[in-house]
Design a protein around this motif. Structure first.
Motif, short mmCIF file in Angstrom:
data_model
loop_
_atom_site.label_atom_id
_atom_site.label_comp_id
_atom_site.label_asym_id
_atom_site.label_seq_id
_atom_site.Cartn_x
_atom_site.Cartn_y
_atom_site.Cartn_z
N VAL A 58 43.57 48.73 48.96
CA VAL A 58 44.04 47.34 49.06
C VAL A 58 45.14 47.15 48.01
O VAL A 58 44.94 47.46 46.82
N TYR A 59 46.30 46.64 48.43
CA TYR A 59 47.42 46.39 47.52
C TYR A 59 47.29 44.98 46.93
O TYR A 59 46.91 44.04 47.63
N VAL A 60 47.67 44.87 45.66
CA VAL A 60 47.69 43.57 44.99
C VAL A 60 49.04 43.42 44.31
O VAL A 60 49.44 44.28 43.51
N VAL A 61 49.75 42.35 44.64
CA VAL A 61 51.04 42.07 44.01
C VAL A 61 50.95 40.69 43.37
O VAL A 61 50.84 39.66 44.07
N ASP A 62 50.99 40.64 42.03
CA ASP A 62 50.90 39.37 41.29
C ASP A 62 51.53 39.59 39.93
O ASP A 62 51.24 40.59 39.24
N ASP A 63 52.41 38.66 39.51
CA ASP A 63 53.08 38.81 38.22
C ASP A 63 52.20 38.38 37.06
O ASP A 63 52.51 38.66 35.91
N ASP A 64 51.07 37.72 37.35
CA ASP A 64 50.13 37.30 36.31
C ASP A 64 49.14 38.44 36.08
O ASP A 64 48.32 38.76 36.96
N ALA A 65 49.22 39.07 34.89
CA ALA A 65 48.41 40.25 34.62
C ALA A 65 46.92 39.96 34.71
O ALA A 65 46.15 40.76 35.27
N SER A 66 46.47 38.82 34.16
CA SER A 66 45.03 38.52 34.20
C SER A 66 44.55 38.27 35.62
O SER A 66 43.47 38.74 36.01
N ALA A 67 45.37 37.55 36.40
CA ALA A 67 45.00 37.32 37.80
C ALA A 67 44.99 38.63 38.58
O ALA A 67 44.11 38.88 39.40
N ARG A 68 45.97 39.47 38.28
CA ARG A 68 46.08 40.76 38.96
C ARG A 68 44.86 41.64 38.68
O ARG A 68 44.27 42.22 39.57
N GLU A 69 44.45 41.69 37.41
CA GLU A 69 43.31 42.51 37.05
C GLU A 69 42.01 41.91 37.57
O GLU A 69 41.08 42.64 37.93
N GLY A 70 41.95 40.58 37.63
CA GLY A 70 40.75 39.94 38.16
C GLY A 70 40.55 40.26 39.63
O GLY A 70 39.43 40.54 40.08
N VAL A 71 41.64 40.21 40.40
CA VAL A 71 41.56 40.55 41.83
C VAL A 71 41.19 42.02 42.00
O VAL A 71 40.36 42.38 42.85
#
Length: 467
Positions: A8-21
């Motif tokens: 599953v790919y995750v693209v988010d510029d917010d590091a905390s949100a990215r790691e949470g997902v």
């Protein structure tokens, strides 16, 4: 299929949100791959079978919505679940219209996100299966075309090429076609070529030999029957008209139909509908009809054995196959092809025809046409111990020296203008002479079933002692 370990790919510029997902995805037994921007995602290699992309809408540079538009042109496409902290109704509508699987706002519900991801994976699996089935279908179509296309019908004689040109012209239409020619000339082969060159090529090709079934069974075979329609009908059975739906129904030896079945077939052709035997429901006949006969139906009409109205329904377009004796050196072309294919099947290796064998093939009139030629080649290969088939091994009589059992007068050789019925009668007598009256062997020589031979013996008043 299990989603365990799926990417599953995750693209988010917010590091905390990215790691949470990513942590949530790992907890579900899936494998996340994270990116901080759309540009980073586009630059990275991706497998041929993408599953799901969890995408933030507000990204620096290329936005999530712009990335969605870019990915919409890729093949195969990837399912997208949007995440945003700034969602509004116009943005949601735009994303969903563009094909997004879901649109969730931050802070998101973990179960809702995982449900969306799993749904995307189900869709991706179905799309992969659909692509596999489409590829299989393309392969099957190609194989059928290679086997049954017009270019696979061997022969260079002008009379055959003209016939095949006519057949190819009518193949593209829905027109009913009547294919005529002597037994063994390849009428079913041409019928299959017409089907595979037609708009109905993706549908079934269903063949019925009208001479091989008695009237009591033929009606049920064509139209089907309901349970209890007659003794032994313990279940509903679809007929050939139903089985050929959206495809082609080929009625071989249609000249053998009884008057009763002719009437019912005429109604189907006129109304394009029918009923099963013993049934009351009216069914649509969505088929393209091809028919074939080795008989002269105009003679049959004059004798009252074939309905004129049915003849004109069937004979919208006629394709006549020439007998092998009129095709010149096509006999050698066919013989060489048969030797190659049969020799491989029989484990004979590289076998060719001798000069005297080729001359005999040219001189023989071939009353059984291509079927008789195939039988002759197979006989020769059985007795051939080397790499050369001789005339003697073909075991066919010279035109000037036919083999006759005692008491049977020598038959006259058929003239080119002789009626089709007389040619067939002569061919049967010739086969019986060569097999010394053995009906089963004569039927095999002619390429007929025993039932078909018995029908013709009765029709032509040919008497033969029991085998």
């Amino acid at each position: 299929m299990s989603d365990s370990g799926a990417l599953v790919y995750v693209v988010d510029d917010d590091a905390s949100a990215r790691e949470g997902v990513a942590a949530l995805i790992r907890s579900a037994g899936l494998t996340p791959k994270i990116f901080a921007s759309a540009e980073e995602f586009l630059a990275a290699p991706r497998p041929d079978r993408p599953s799901c992309l969890v995408l933030d809408v507000s990204l620096p540079g290329v936005s999530g919505l712009d990335l969605q538009q870019t990915l919409a042109t890729s093949n195969p496409q990837i399912s997208i679940v949007f995440l945003t902290g700034h969602g509004d109704i116009p943005m949601t509508v735009r994303a969903l219209k563009a094909g997004a699987a879901n649109f969730l706002t931050k802070p998101f519900d973990g179960d809702a996100l995982l449900n969306s991801i799993h749904q995307c994976m189900k869709v991706a699996a179905l799309e992969r299966r659909a692509r596999t089935l489409e590829e299989s279908l393309r392969t099957a179509r190609s194989e059928l075309h290679d086997r049954y296309g017009f270019e696979q019908i061997l022969g260079c004689s002008p009379v055959l090429r003209e016939t095949l040109t006519r057949a190819a012209q009518v193949a593209r239409t829905e027109t009913t076609v009547l294919i005529t020619g002597e037994s063994g000339t390849g009428k079913e082969l041409v019928a299959r070529a017409i089907h595979h060159a037609s708009p109905r090529a993706d549908g079934p090709f269903v063949a019925v030999n009208c001479a091989a079934l008695p009237d009591t069974l033929l009606e049920s075979e064509l139209f089907g029957h309901e349970r209890g329609a007659f003794t032994g009908a313990d279940r509903q059975k679809p007929g050939r008209f139903e089985l050929a739906a959206h495809g082609t129904l080929f009625l071989d030896e249609i000249g053998e139909l009884s008057p009763a079945v002719q009437v019912k077939l005429l109604r189907v052709l006129q109304e394009r509908e029918f009923q099963r035997v013993g049934g009351t429901a009216t069914l649509k006949a969505d088929v393209r009809l091809l028919a074939a006969t080795n008989r002269d139906l105009t003679v049959e009409m004059a004798a009252g054995r074939f309905r004129s109205d049915l003849f004109y329904r069937l004979g919208v377009f006629n394709v006549h196959l020439p007998p092998l004796r009129e095709r010149g050196d096509d006999v050698l072309l066919l013989a060489d092809s048969l030797i190659r294919s049969l020799a491989v099947r029989m484990g004979k290796g590289d076998v060719t025809l001798s000069r005297d064998a080729r001359e005999l093939l040219r001189r023989h009139p071939w009353p059984g046409n291509i079927r008789e030629l195939q039988n002759a080649i197979e006989r020769a290969l059985i007795t051939c111990d080397g790499t050369l088939v001789t005339a003697a091994q073909l075991a066919i009589p010279l035109p000037s020296d036919p083999i006759r059992p005692p008491g049977v007068p020598e038959p006259a050789r058929p003239a080119a203008s002789m009626a089709l019925d007389e040619l067939e009668r002569k061919a049967i007598i010739d086969a019986l002479q060569r097999t010394h009256g053995h009906k089963a062997r004569a039927a095999a020589l002619l390429g007929l079933t025993r039932f078909q031979l018995y029908t013709r013996l009765k029709r032509y008043h040919i008497e033969v002692s029991p085998d």
